[in-house]
Motif scaffolding. Structure first.
Motif, PDB file in Angstrom:
ATOM      1  N   PRO A 131      69.921  -3.713 -11.128  1.00 60.54           N
ATOM      2  CA  PRO A 131      71.112  -3.722 -11.989  1.00 60.54           C
ATOM      3  C   PRO A 131      71.170  -4.917 -12.918  1.00 60.54           C
ATOM      4  O   PRO A 131      71.990  -4.953 -13.822  1.00 60.54           O
ATOM      5  CB  PRO A 131      72.262  -3.751 -10.980  1.00 60.54           C
ATOM      6  N   GLY A 132      70.321  -5.920 -12.711  1.00 61.98           N
ATOM      7  CA  GLY A 132      70.387  -7.127 -13.530  1.00 61.98           C
ATOM      8  C   GLY A 132      69.737  -6.994 -14.889  1.00 61.98           C
ATOM      9  O   GLY A 132      69.729  -7.952 -15.665  1.00 61.98           O
ATOM     10  N   LEU A 133      69.181  -5.826 -15.229  1.00 63.55           N
ATOM     11  CA  LEU A 133      68.530  -5.671 -16.526  1.00 63.55           C
ATOM     12  C   LEU A 133      69.565  -5.631 -17.647  1.00 63.55           C
ATOM     13  O   LEU A 133      70.608  -5.000 -17.525  1.00 63.55           O
ATOM     14  CB  LEU A 133      67.711  -4.380 -16.568  1.00 63.55           C
ATOM     15  N   THR A 134      69.250  -6.304 -18.745  1.00 60.25           N
ATOM     16  CA  THR A 134      70.103  -6.214 -19.925  1.00 60.25           C
ATOM     17  C   THR A 134      69.851  -4.877 -20.625  1.00 60.25           C
ATOM     18  O   THR A 134      68.875  -4.182 -20.337  1.00 60.25           O
ATOM     19  CB  THR A 134      69.813  -7.350 -20.909  1.00 60.25           C
ATOM     20  N   ALA A 135      70.732  -4.542 -21.562  1.00 60.68           N
ATOM     21  CA  ALA A 135      70.563  -3.291 -22.309  1.00 60.68           C
ATOM     22  C   ALA A 135      69.237  -3.290 -23.063  1.00 60.68           C
ATOM     23  O   ALA A 135      68.524  -2.275 -23.105  1.00 60.68           O
ATOM     24  CB  ALA A 135      71.736  -3.105 -23.275  1.00 60.68           C
ATOM     25  N   ARG A 136      68.867  -4.413 -23.658  1.00 63.56           N
ATOM     26  CA  ARG A 136      67.617  -4.484 -24.404  1.00 63.56           C
ATOM     27  C   ARG A 136      66.411  -4.394 -23.466  1.00 63.56           C
ATOM     28  O   ARG A 136      65.401  -3.756 -23.783  1.00 63.56           O
ATOM     29  CB  ARG A 136      67.573  -5.764 -25.241  1.00 63.56           C
ATOM     30  N   GLU A 137      66.499  -5.034 -22.292  1.00 62.92           N
ATOM     31  CA  GLU A 137      65.403  -4.947 -21.327  1.00 62.92           C
ATOM     32  C   GLU A 137      65.208  -3.502 -20.854  1.00 62.92           C
ATOM     33  O   GLU A 137      64.075  -3.037 -20.702  1.00 62.92           O
ATOM     34  CB  GLU A 137      65.661  -5.869 -20.144  1.00 62.92           C
ATOM     35  N   SER A 138      66.298  -2.791 -20.635  1.00 60.93           N
ATOM     36  CA  SER A 138      66.210  -1.385 -20.239  1.00 60.93           C
ATOM     37  C   SER A 138      65.558  -0.562 -21.343  1.00 60.93           C
ATOM     38  O   SER A 138      64.765   0.344 -21.089  1.00 60.93           O
ATOM     39  CB  SER A 138      67.596  -0.825 -19.935  1.00 60.93           C
ATOM     40  N   VAL A 194      59.154  -9.218 -27.704  1.00 61.24           N
ATOM     41  CA  VAL A 194      58.795  -8.119 -26.794  1.00 61.24           C
ATOM     42  C   VAL A 194      58.101  -8.673 -25.553  1.00 61.24           C
ATOM     43  O   VAL A 194      58.409  -8.287 -24.422  1.00 61.24           O
ATOM     44  CB  VAL A 194      57.888  -7.096 -27.499  1.00 61.24           C
ATOM     45  N   LYS A 195      57.164  -9.598 -25.753  1.00 63.79           N
ATOM     46  CA  LYS A 195      56.446 -10.198 -24.620  1.00 63.79           C
ATOM     47  C   LYS A 195      57.421 -10.906 -23.676  1.00 63.79           C
ATOM     48  O   LYS A 195      57.261 -10.849 -22.450  1.00 63.79           O
ATOM     49  CB  LYS A 195      55.376 -11.165 -25.121  1.00 63.79           C
ATOM     50  N   THR A 196      58.409 -11.571 -24.251  1.00 61.07           N
ATOM     51  CA  THR A 196      59.410 -12.259 -23.424  1.00 61.07           C
ATOM     52  C   THR A 196      60.197 -11.260 -22.591  1.00 61.07           C
ATOM     53  O   THR A 196      60.436 -11.468 -21.388  1.00 61.07           O
ATOM     54  CB  THR A 196      60.371 -13.066 -24.311  1.00 61.07           C
ATOM     55  N   HIS A 197      60.600 -10.157 -23.213  1.00 62.43           N
ATOM     56  CA  HIS A 197      61.336  -9.118 -22.473  1.00 62.43           C
ATOM     57  C   HIS A 197      60.478  -8.555 -21.334  1.00 62.43           C
ATOM     58  O   HIS A 197      60.971  -8.331 -20.227  1.00 62.43           O
ATOM     59  CB  HIS A 197      61.753  -7.987 -23.411  1.00 62.43           C
ATOM     60  N   ILE A 198      59.194  -8.311 -21.602  1.00 62.73           N
ATOM     61  CA  ILE A 198      58.329  -7.735 -20.577  1.00 62.73           C
ATOM     62  C   ILE A 198      58.126  -8.730 -19.430  1.00 62.73           C
ATOM     63  O   ILE A 198      58.121  -8.348 -18.251  1.00 62.73           O
ATOM     64  CB  ILE A 198      56.987  -7.300 -21.189  1.00 62.73           C
ATOM     65  N   THR A 199      57.976 -10.017 -19.760  1.00 62.42           N
ATOM     66  CA  THR A 199      57.869 -11.039 -18.718  1.00 62.42           C
ATOM     67  C   THR A 199      59.124 -11.060 -17.855  1.00 62.42           C
ATOM     68  O   THR A 199      59.050 -11.124 -16.619  1.00 62.42           O
ATOM     69  CB  THR A 199      57.646 -12.421 -19.348  1.00 62.42           C
ATOM     70  N   ASN A 200      60.284 -10.974 -18.490  1.00 66.80           N
ATOM     71  CA  ASN A 200      61.547 -10.948 -17.746  1.00 66.80           C
ATOM     72  C   ASN A 200      61.648  -9.696 -16.880  1.00 66.80           C
ATOM     73  O   ASN A 200      62.132  -9.749 -15.742  1.00 66.80           O
ATOM     74  CB  ASN A 200      62.727 -11.006 -18.715  1.00 66.80           C
ATOM     75  N   LEU A 201      61.198  -8.561 -17.416  1.00 68.58           N
ATOM     76  CA  LEU A 201      61.228  -7.313 -16.648  1.00 68.58           C
ATOM     77  C   LEU A 201      60.359  -7.424 -15.394  1.00 68.58           C
ATOM     78  O   LEU A 201      60.759  -6.981 -14.308  1.00 68.58           O
ATOM     79  CB  LEU A 201      60.747  -6.151 -17.521  1.00 68.58           C
ATOM     80  N   MET A 202      59.174  -7.995 -15.543  1.00 71.98           N
ATOM     81  CA  MET A 202      58.279  -8.146 -14.392  1.00 71.98           C
ATOM     82  C   MET A 202      58.892  -9.065 -13.341  1.00 71.98           C
ATOM     83  O   MET A 202      58.791  -8.811 -12.143  1.00 71.98           O
ATOM     84  CB  MET A 202      56.916  -8.665 -14.850  1.00 71.98           C
TER      85      MET A 202
END
Length: 214
Positions: free
Chosen positions: A154-161, A187-195
């Motif tokens: 649930p901690g994902l932001t709208a952009r991360e989702s 984009v790379k930052t978002h993917i790092t955060n997602l991982m």
């Protein structure tokens, strides 16, 4: 940091095109070319590349055997399959041999250069259609095992989702950046955060989580 690249393809014209493309990038250095799997093994030992762009269909020792041999001798080397054939007959043997990714030769120059960089950085680059098949196979294997229900993040932001959905669709970083009208670094930052948030250790596992609805 300069990424050392070894080009392996039995067609001289293809190797020449790949060399010219790599030479347009200031961070890539072509350290050798090989027309056969045996030559690839020999040159990998001599030139110590960071990434090997490996064709799979070659006379004599093919790219799959060459991949396994190179990685047995130099496990830190990243071998990226680059082939005309994206069927399962080539995909899964290449991955089983240790290839870190699989790109088809109709990939755009931008995607190919991005794939080399991602491979060198420890990522697993796949052409979009190929990634979809890998994810589907992983999902099928998962559903045949008795496992707990899929975790929720649930901690994902709208952009991360949004980024996760595009990763699941098989888009490259460049394609995601273009779709969302943001920079590739973003984009790379978002993917790092997602991982970090999902616990996924690579892009394929991240896509599997996205397909399962995380």
């Amino acid at each position: 940091m300069t990424i050392r690249v070894l080009l392996v393809d039995d067609q001289q014209l293809v190797r020449a095109g790949l060399r010219m493309l790599c030479e347009t990038a200031g961070d890539l250095e072509v350290v050798g070319e090989a027309a056969t799997g045996a030559d690839a093994v020999r040159l990998a030992g001599r030139t110590r590349p960071d990434v090997v762009l490996m064709d799979l269909r070659m006379p004599g020792m093919d790219g799959i055997r060459a991949t396994a041999t190179i990685l047995a001798e130099r496990p830190a080397t990243r071998v990226l399959a680059l082939t005309t054939f994206d069927d399962d007959e080539h995909l899964y043997p290449a991955l089983s041999a240790g290839a870190c990714g699989f790109l088809v030769k109709d990939a755009s120059p931008t995607d190919l250069l991005d794939g080399i960089r991602r491979a060198a950085a420890g990522d697993r680059p796949f052409s979009p259609g190929v990634l979809g098949r890998v994810v589907d196979s992983a999902l099928i294997a998962h559903t045949h095992r008795e496992t707990p229900s899929a975790p929720s993040f649930p901690g994902l932001t709208a952009r991360e989702s949004e980024v996760l959905e595009l990763v699941t669709d098989g888009l490259s970083n460049a394609e995601i950046a273009d779709r969302l009208q943001v920079g590739i670094t973003t984009v790379k930052t978002h993917i790092t955060n997602l991982m970090t948030k999902t616990g996924a250790t690579n892009r394929v596992r991240l896509a599997v989580l996205g397909l399962r609805g995380y």
